[in-house]
Design an enzyme around this catalytic site. Sequence first.
Site, PDB file in Angstrom:
ATOM      1  N   GLU A  22       5.014   6.762 -12.524  1.00 58.98           N
ATOM      2  CA  GLU A  22       3.611   6.348 -12.716  1.00 58.98           C
ATOM      3  C   GLU A  22       3.479   5.458 -13.949  1.00 58.98           C
ATOM      4  OE1 GLU A  22       0.552   6.047 -12.179  1.00 58.98           O
ATOM      5  OE2 GLU A  22      -0.100   7.360 -10.548  1.00 58.98           O
ATOM      6  N   ASP A 201      -4.419   4.373  -5.559  1.00 60.94           N
ATOM      7  CA  ASP A 201      -3.869   5.110  -6.695  1.00 60.94           C
ATOM      8  C   ASP A 201      -4.104   4.299  -7.970  1.00 60.94           C
ATOM      9  OD1 ASP A 201      -2.306   6.731  -8.391  1.00 60.94           O
ATOM     10  OD2 ASP A 201      -0.897   7.225  -6.809  1.00 60.94           O
TER      11      ASP A 201
END
Length: 290
Positions: A22, A201
């Site tokens: 991430e 996302d």
Amino acid sequence: MSETVRETGYDIAVRAEATLGEGPTWDPATGRLIWIDILGSRIHTYDPATGHRTVRTTDQHIGAVKPREGGGLVLNLRDGIALLDPDDTFHWLRRDLVPGRRANDAAVAPDGSLWAGTMRYDERAGGGTLTRYAPDGTPTLLLDDVTVSNGTGWSPDGRLMYYIDTPTRRIDVFDYDPTGAQPPTNRRTLATVEEGAGWPDGLTVDADGCVWVALWDGGGVRRYTPDGTLDRVLSVPAPRTTACAFGGPDLTDLYITTARTGLAAPTPLSGSLLVIPGAGKGVAQRAFAG
């Protein structure tokens, strides 16, 4: 209406097996790309000029890492916001331990404050938050009915703020005061990701004001124009793409993080850091002022 262009083509920046890769962030002060493995509790750096990599393990799950103006890093951790000084000294800026909750995506606003998201481990609806942290650690709760707080970013002029609560499937936009004196207002939908295309996302905003969104279970990144029109789709062979950011000395390379978690049969590149050279033109991101 513009025609949607679908593209493939990528390089492998770092071949890895991150559980939940991430938060790619370009640090111009060091010429490095910073990214994390949330569930692996690791902070990664990558220097594209030399190929040099570093990995640091944290004591708890980590949602995001951003550079600080004076050097070092600010960390969005499970138990709150912490600082790493340039000499690697660790100290808490603000502790906020809530059992069953963890940190998730974060971004630095035009005024140098940190906007940090949280979510429940069980992804319970409404169990997450979005909070603004001033440079001295003073918190201001902005959203308290979030499920999976994800992508946050600002238009090049700082007058619009974009935000994603993943289960809504929406990319939302707010009016924003670039001085940070007022909270964002006038929330509305910029675009909605249709069923079957994945879940929105992490995001980044380019120099033209277009919003690039990574798609969890969508295997790629979409670009939406400032009026919400989908005009580009970039595909990569890793279904759980999590976030994207422009990097490199001229901010033209799009870095994409990916995840392996929850996949019965991960692809060979699931968990790797990918890059699409020359994908667009990014905007220099503000470092945390604390």
